[in-house]
Scaffold this active site. Structure first.
Site, PDB file in Angstrom:
ATOM      1  N   ASP A 209     -69.276  36.475  11.772  1.00  0.00           N
ATOM      2  CA  ASP A 209     -69.624  37.853  12.078  1.00  0.00           C
ATOM      3  C   ASP A 209     -68.686  38.764  11.270  1.00  0.00           C
ATOM      4  O   ASP A 209     -67.779  38.302  10.584  1.00  0.00           O
ATOM      5  CB  ASP A 209     -69.531  38.120  13.593  1.00  0.00           C
TER       6      ASP A 209
HETATM    7  C1  NOJ Z   1     -71.360  42.908  13.899  1.00  0.00           C
HETATM    8  C2  NOJ Z   1     -72.319  42.430  14.934  1.00  0.00           C
HETATM    9  O1  NOJ Z   1     -71.631  41.723  15.937  1.00  0.00           O
HETATM   10  C3  NOJ Z   1     -73.448  41.570  14.411  1.00  0.00           C
HETATM   11  O2  NOJ Z   1     -74.383  41.412  15.427  1.00  0.00           O
HETATM   12  C4  NOJ Z   1     -74.064  42.166  13.188  1.00  0.00           C
HETATM   13  O3  NOJ Z   1     -75.103  41.346  12.731  1.00  0.00           O
HETATM   14  C5  NOJ Z   1     -72.988  42.374  12.143  1.00  0.00           C
HETATM   15  N1  NOJ Z   1     -71.996  43.287  12.643  1.00  0.00           N
HETATM   16  C6  NOJ Z   1     -73.557  42.899  10.833  1.00  0.00           C
HETATM   17  O4  NOJ Z   1     -73.927  44.208  10.938  1.00  0.00           O
END
Ligand code: NOJ
Length: 760
Positions: free
Chosen positions: A286
């Site tokens: 993530d």
């Molecule tokens: C953080 C988030 O937790 C995740 O769900 C998302 O896909 C990513 N950022 C990318 O934007």
């Protein structure tokens, strides 16, 4: 020596090129990846593992600078947060024309619930309990996103959550592993279709692996600690279902598991995901998930990056930890080049599967971008889907549906709030073209009725809280008048109306990432508005916006009618009008329990019995209950009313017993006892009475959404197999244990008919 090297590179290029037009079968992809990898330097392999953010919409700090230059140097494997064919083509051009090996980039985005045609937030979508509808929403999202240059989505989010304080409960499918698994499969199938190399399908990325929805106290990014028993039986199933459906990629979650952050958790990423479940796609972190492990306290950037790679992570979103430290880690002997090659191979395989090597610009078709995005047909589908997601929580005196006549007062901070209709995670939405409730109602009544409007109140008295809840262009245009002035205006117009519709609740960004709440009630100032409206003596309909289960005990007690509309998407206002005026009969059913108050959290229907279950009336000393609130939820899992009514016959079983290799048919007659057509979600639950480990008091095992004309009866049949009765035992073996089972069928998890059978 030099000549030999030159000859082998030349052979590899010929082999790689000779395959480029071949069909993307697994073996041809393998050959092509092999030949490409043989051409790559260590630095180029590491470059493929790097995923910087390219756009303005970020969810953390931006680590990468000078992206174009890095692409040219072969230091970027993909980009995200970038949209439009022109922008994507520009970046792809650098990769395939200026980098040494011309490896195309993969382009990701959070295409979560629609693209420009926005569907309801996932929690709302899950309340449709309609798998075809959900799959279609993902199909449309994929068509639109791919027409705009994108080929990879960070969706579905399948984190089970039983804590409505957690803002991200809005992004998932609620509390139940079975329903969540069905939806995971539908979403993956919708995004990826049956041909990932087609130009209108995109690669799906199931997230956040794993257990992110169980963060302590519902605070985002917080610690998770859970038994393996609970993981396997309750929280893992939807991720596994996505893997079984062929999801191309998986995103590691921010939280720790057994004391090791998921991003570096080898047991989770390799043992469970790859070895036990057979996942063969690629794993991405993530956003800054790699570098955040420094804060988790398990090492410096080089250490955490090496641990992530060793655990099985392939791609690093934003941190640039892999990019900047793996070379040194190879020299230091902490990781091997082979490990980097493996990670690089998985990313290249994904690009081959998408057909990017055959045509890097296959998603860059200007004519598709013009003709396939935000089309009337897609918007119509978003509208009808939204109407299927609404849950009618209360309709005393059948105030809904209301007639398109007389004077209708529309009040509330969400009534004229088009930017808020799409809800959280709608980065591609065209806010100015979303349909507000005010617009939707006005369009629906035309000249047959008069709609009068007043805001009635701000979102909350607390301006700072309102600002933090209305980010990303989703403002609510805070009114400078006092609360009393706003309320008085609303009451004045309401007094002259026949019926009042109050569009109240949360703002779109009051749920979602980093939007946890410790108080899950409707903000006080809005409650005061509702109270004043109720006092007028006119019928009041709450059109409730929320991204989470709210504690609605006060509203349930004081207001006769509550229609929960979540955040319905770009067409929300039209869909709300469809339901409010009865053109569509609501059929949504809750996918999460609504508590009476926040103190009951976590509250979920599939709880264990305990050694001292409360039997008989609340309160009883030395039983498992509270002094100040009963154990009952306000609205149970699976609950939702309709404008018609349904009755269920007793359950019939094909046999009183079942052998392990047999199946058992459970049937029930469902009758529409009201005067209009409707759809009902018929739900089947089981209870394993005695097990070697404790089993929940009820577990959803099947459901079917049926259509019934007024007066019509249908026999619904469910077939249970041994796998439906199985669970992960103390040794984490998936087994069905002989003995007595109860089976329940009904229109929600509480009001059910019951029968029993024996597994021999
Ligand atoms: C953080 C988030 O937790 C995740 O769900 C998302 O896909 C990513 N950022 C990318 O934007």
């Amino acid at each position: 020596m030099k000549i030999i090297k030159f000859v082998s590179v030349a052979i590899a290029i010929v082999l790689f090129a000779s395959c480029t037009k071949k069909e993307n079968t697994i073996s041809s992809i393998d050959k092509r990846v092999d030949s490409l990898i043989s051409l790559m330097t260590l630095e180029e392999k590491i470059g493929q593992l790097n995923l910087p953010s390219a756009g303005a919409f970020v969810t953390g700090s931006v680590e990468s600078s000078d992206i174009a230059k890095k692409i040219e140097q072969g230091k970027v494997g993909g980009l995200f947060n970038i949209k439009t064919v022109a922008n994507i083509r520009e970046m792809q051009k650098i990769a395939v024309e200026k980098s040494r090996l011309k490896i195309p980039l993969i382009f990701g985005m959070d295409v979560i619930h629609g693209y420009e045609s926005v569907f309801p937030i996932p929690l709302g979508l899950s309340c449709s309990w309609d798998m075809k509808l959900i799959e279609r929403s993902a199909r449309i999202a994929a068509t639109e996103a791919s027409a705009d240059g994108i080929n990879w989505t960070f969706s579905p989010m399948v984190d089970i959550s039983r804590d409505p304080r957690w803002g991200r409960i809005s992004e998932g499918s609620g509390e139940d592993p079975y329903l969540g698994s069905q939806i995971a499969k539908a979403m993956v199938t919708g995004f990826q279709g049956n041909d990932l190399s087609a130009n209108n399908t995109i690669m799906s990325c199931v997230k956040h692996y794993a257990l992110y929805g169980a963060s302590e106290a519902g605070r985002d990014y917080n610690t998770v600690d859970m038994s393996h028993n609970r993981m396997y039986n309750e929280y893992f199933p939807p991720y596994k279902a996505a893997v079984d459906a062929g999801v191309g990629s998986v995103m590691a979650s921010f939280n720790e598991i057994d004391g090791i952050p998921a991003t570096a958790n080898k047991w989770l990423l390799t043992e469970v995901l790859r070895n036990q479940w057979g996942f063969n796609g690629f794993l991405v972190s993530d956003y800054t998930g790699v570098s955040e492990m420094i804060n988790h306290g398990i090492g410096d950037l080089q250490t955490v990056s090496a641990r992530a790679l060793d655990a099985g992570l392939d791609m690093d979103m934003v941190s640039e930890g892999l990019l900047t430290t793996l070379g040194k880690s190879v020299s230091d002997g902490i990781v091997t080049e082979q490990q980097i090659t493996e990670a690089c191979r998985r990313i290249l395989e994904a690009k081959f599967k998408l057909g990017l090597f055959d045509n890097p610009y296959k998603y860059c078709d200007d004519s598709r971008a013009k003709s396939e995005v935000f089309t009337d047909a897609n918007r119509a589908e978003a509208r009808s889907t939204a109407a299927q997601s609404f849950v009618l929580l209360k309709n005393a005196n059948n105030i809904l549906p209301i007639k398109k006549s007389g004077t209708i007062a529309l009040v509330g901070p969400l009534a004229d709030a088009k930017e808020n209709m799409t809800g959280t995670w709608s980065v591609a939405a065209r806010f100015s073209e979303s349909i507000s409730v005010l617009e939707g109602l006005k369009k629906a009544v035309g000249t047959d009725a008069q709609i009068v409007y007043a805001k009635g109140s701000n979102l909350t008295e607390d301006e700072v809280l309102e600002n933090n809840s209305t980010l990303f262009g989703k403002g609510l245009h805070r009114d400078k008048r006092t609360a009393a002035q706003l309320r008085e205006e609303a009451v004045r117009i309401a007094q002259g109306a026949d019926v009042i519709i109050a569009a109240v609740g949360e703002a779109a960004e009051m749920s979602g990432e980093a939007a946890s709440r410790s108080n899950i009630e409707v903000p006080e100032i809005q409650r005061e508005l509702i109270q004043a409206l109720v006092k007028t003596g006119k019928p009041v309909v709450l059109v409730l916006f929320t991204g989470r289960p709210l504690a609605l005990a006060w509203e349930d007690k004081n207001v006769s009618t509550i229609l929960n509309v979540w955040f319905g998407g770009s067409e929300a206002g039209d869909a709300i009008a469809d339901v409010v005026f009865g053109d569509v009969n609501p059929s949504g059913k809750l996918s999460t329990t609504f508590p009476q108050n926040v103190g009951q959290v976590p509250i979920y229907y599939a709880h264990k019995n305990t050694g001292r279950p409360l039997s008989g009336p609340w309160f009883q000393k030395f039983q498992s209950n509270y002094l100040d609130v009963s154990n009952e939820p306000l609205y149970p899992f699976g609950f939702g009313l309709s404008y018609t009514t349904y009755s269920y016959s007793d359950i019939k079983l094909s046999s009183p017993g079942m052998n392990a290799s047999d199946s058992l048919v459970v049937s029930v007659d469902v009758t529409n006892t009201g005067s209009r057509e409707g759809k009902e979600v018929v739900q089947l639950y089981i209870r394993d009475i005695i097990g070697t480990i404790t089993r929940p008091v009820k577990e959803l095992k099947a459901f079917e959404k049926i259509y019934l004309a007024a007066g019509e009866t249908k026999t619904v049949k469910f077939t249970l197999h041994q796998s439906d009765l199985s669970f992960y035992n103390a040794d984490l073996k998936f087994v069905a244990e002989p003995g007595e089972f109860h089976v329940f069928v009904g229109g929600n998890s509480r009001d059910v008919k019951q029968a029993s059978f024996v597994l021999k």
